[in-house]
Design an enzyme around this catalytic site. Structure first.
Site, PDB file in Angstrom:
ATOM      1  N   ASN A 397       0.836  -1.205   0.000  1.00  0.00           N
ATOM      2  CA  ASN A 397       0.000   0.000   0.000  1.00  0.00           C
ATOM      3  C   ASN A 397       0.874   1.260   0.000  1.00  0.00           C
ATOM      4  O   ASN A 397       1.852   1.304  -0.727  1.00  0.00           O
ATOM      5  CB  ASN A 397      -0.988  -0.059   1.167  1.00  0.00           C
ATOM      6  CG  ASN A 397      -1.977  -1.222   0.972  1.00  0.00           C
ATOM      7  OD1 ASN A 397      -2.681  -1.268  -0.013  1.00  0.00           O
ATOM      8  ND2 ASN A 397      -1.969  -2.185   1.883  1.00  0.00           N
ATOM      9  N   SER A 398       0.573   2.240   0.848  1.00  0.00           N
ATOM     10  CA  SER A 398       1.257   3.534   0.706  1.00  0.00           C
ATOM     11  C   SER A 398       2.721   3.519   1.125  1.00  0.00           C
ATOM     12  O   SER A 398       3.452   4.478   0.842  1.00  0.00           O
ATOM     13  CB  SER A 398       0.517   4.608   1.510  1.00  0.00           C
ATOM     14  OG  SER A 398      -0.738   4.873   0.918  1.00  0.00           O
ATOM     15  N   THR A 399       3.198   2.476   1.796  1.00  0.00           N
ATOM     16  CA  THR A 399       4.645   2.435   2.106  1.00  0.00           C
ATOM     17  C   THR A 399       5.449   2.336   0.816  1.00  0.00           C
ATOM     18  O   THR A 399       6.627   2.700   0.785  1.00  0.00           O
ATOM     19  CB  THR A 399       4.987   1.227   3.004  1.00  0.00           C
ATOM     20  OG1 THR A 399       4.707   0.009   2.300  1.00  0.00           O
ATOM     21  CG2 THR A 399       4.194   1.258   4.291  1.00  0.00           C
TER      22      THR A 399
END
Length: 593
Positions: A397-399
């Site tokens: 995801n956003s990592t």
């Protein structure tokens, strides 16, 4: 360990490996049948017994896994860039992770349904196996040891002829209609009651030779192995067919072994003995855990045809059979493990390091499945909570935006001086997304459309090359250019997140130093008591439910640098904010931050 959530992939892998192996064996038997001895026809099926366990073996127990895990690099840091104090930090609301939901087909129901159907089949077949064992136990109990000295002498003569020295109990029972051999630790050869009254001495000798060949080949042990695999693979009709053919080939091989020990004139008598029992035992109940002299009418017909055309096997035929078996073994053993390893590779990461401390931090993860991985640069050791989950690959995801930003900079799509992007006009549910962005604001507010736009400009080929270069998780972009990192195909484990952060931090990939520093600056969060915290949260939201929460980053103090990754999962409230909260609690308890 295979979890219930992985069942669908393991199920498909079992189906693929078993069907592929059976197909290869049947093809070889058909194409090369004239070049195989009867024993070789039977021995080919042992390749199936070797292949069936492979999909069920965890990757870490496969001896060849290390050689395939060439991406497992643990080299030490080479350089360190000092943090810049001038870059403004996000002191206040950085833990408020924001994201939008993605729509996915929910396979949980299918996974669970398939698992319970499979386990039900296993339970039913296990009951039938226990019943078969009880039948054998009953036959043992109601068998009388043979007391006829002439027959005992004949049995001893047959053992001597086959060079068998082990103890074998020979008896008769009213519960059997056909001779059978069974027993894993103590072997029994049991014949029908009063068999010596309607069988000639020659018939009895042939029966003894046949049953003793089963003993010599340890066929009763193979029966147990086949039964276990038949229980586990009950869902594949090809496995049932294969084991039926294997049992027939075993009887044919046993017949051939007996005929090889007889004169040619005795072949007819041996065939008549088989027919005699086929008629006598037509209503006999078979038990799969025992070797039977008889079989179905079709099997008996096949055996008689083989006996009728039997010729002594030449040395050349035996050599050709051995060569074919070796070739087939290499081919199947080389293909099936590869399929198995590739399937596991996609779901978990092979991790080995001499300096790992496992610690129970479960009290921080109440209500979540998850893992915490910490690497202490000065001490050069890992601290890990939840060994299994720490290597389990899930969506970043956003990592992933840390590396998406780096791709954009390295490809020249954006620059350190100009990383701005025009808002596309689409109205997003998060207000801060509805404006023009640059790299700093896009990282700060986790603006997904900014990085999707970046990916579209960079192009998949360049992204794939970049992910291969940094060996990012499973490097799978098949989920599509817009969503491959959003609960889709791209996956990475907490351990890999930490290893990548170490290399990113030290610029071990050899990227432009100013690009590395720009990304580092963009993920700085807050400073406390001389220590600087940098990192990125991530939340996986599927069909409106937060199922996957990340917080990855590092703490730079005056004396040391600590890299960490926390991942949490459950059915709904797993998000980056909660992962960050757990991380800070652990770091505080450890006196790190």
């Amino acid at each position: 360990m295979i979890t219930s959530s992985q069942f669908l992939s393991v199920f498909l892998e079992c189906l693929l490996v078993s069907s592929f192996t059976i197909g290869v064996i049947l093809l070889l038997k058909k194409l090369l049948k004239k070049h195989l001895t009867a024993q070789a026809h039977y021995n080919l099926w042992f390749l199936l017994l070797l292949a069936l366990p492979l999909p069920l073996i965890p990757l870490q127990f496969m001896p060849f896994a290390d050689s395939l895990s060439f991406w497992n690099s643990n080299s030490s840091l080479q350089s360190q860039t000092a943090p810049s104090a001038e870059i403004p930090l996000r002191q206040n609301n950085w833990m408020e992770d924001i994201t939008v939901s993605v729509e996915r087909y929910d396979l949980t129901l299918l996974n669970n349904a398939l698992f319970y159907i499979w386990i039900s089949g296993v339970a039913i077949l296990t009951v039938f196996t226990l019943i078969a064992m009880l039948k054998i136990s009953k036959i043992k109990k109601h068998s009388n040891s043979l007391r006829n000295n002439e027959l005992l002498s004949l049995f001893k003569h047959c053992k001597h002829k086959l060079k068998i020295t082990g103890g074998i109990i020979v008896g008769e029972s009213s519960l059997v209609k056909t001779p059978m051999t069974f027993g894993l630790f103590k072997t029994y050869v049991v014949l029908p009651r009063h068999f010596n009254q309607w069988l000639s001495e020659k018939d009895i000798e042939y029966i003894f030779l046949h049953e003793l060949n089963h003993y010599k080949n340890k066929d009763f042990a193979v029966n147990y192995l086949m039964m276990i695999f038949q229980i586990l693979y009950w869902f594949n009709p090809l496995v049932w067919l294969a084991f039926r053919r294997m049992r027939l080939d075993r009887e044919i091989a046993c017949d051939a072994a007996v005929l090889n020990s007889l004169d040619e004139q005795a072949y007819l008598e041996y065939g008549n003995s088989i027919i005699h029992f086929a008629h006598k035992a037509s209503r006999a109940v078979t038990v799969d855990l025992a070797n039977h002299l008889n079989g179905s009418k079709k099997q008996i017909k096949t055996r008689i045809e083989k006996i009728a055309c039997f010729k002594a096997e030449s040395k050349l035929l035996k050599w050709k059979s051995a060569a074919i078996l070796i070739f087939a073994g290499i081919f199947i053993a080389g293909q099936a493990p590869f399929i198995s390893v590739m399937a596991h590779e996609n779901s978990s990461y092979k991790f080995k390091d001499d300096n790992i401390i496992y610690e129970d931090l479960g009290n921080y993860f109440a209500g979540f499945d998850g893992s915490f991985v910490l690497y202490d640069k000065e001490a050069d050791h890992y601290l890990i909570y939840n060994k299994n989950h720490s290597t389990l690959r899930v969506s970043p995801n956003s990592t992933y935006k840390i590396y998406s930003a780096l791709i954009g900079l390295e490809s020249g799509t954006i620059t350190v001086e100009n990383s701005s992007a025009k808002w596309n006009g689409h109205k997003y549910p998060i207000d801060s997304w509805n404006a023009d962005q640059d790299l700093t604001s896009a990282i700060r507010d986790s603006v997904t459309w900014y990085f999707q736009s970046l990916d579209q400009q960079v192009q998949p080929g360049t992204i794939q090359t970049f992910l291969d270069r940094i060996r990012y998780g499973n490097r799978d972009l098949s989920g599509g250019i817009d969503e491959y990192w959003l609960e889709s195909s791209l996956k990475i484990s907490p351990v890999e997140q930490v290893q990548l952060l170490k290399k990113f931090y030290a610029n071990q990939f050899g990227f432009k130093e100013k690009n590395i520093q720009t990304v580092k600056d963009s993920i700085k969060l807050e400073r406390k008591e001389g220590a600087l915290l940098s990192g990125k949260t991530g939340t996986g939201t599927v069909n409106g439910k937060n199922i996957n929460g990340w917080f990855i980053g590092y703490v730079e103090s005056g004396q040391d640098t600590y890299f960490f990754a926390t991942n949490i999962q459950n059915e709904d409230n797993s998000n980056g904010s909660k992962a960050a909260e757990i991380t800070l609690s652990i770091l505080k308890q450890k006196g790190i931050y």
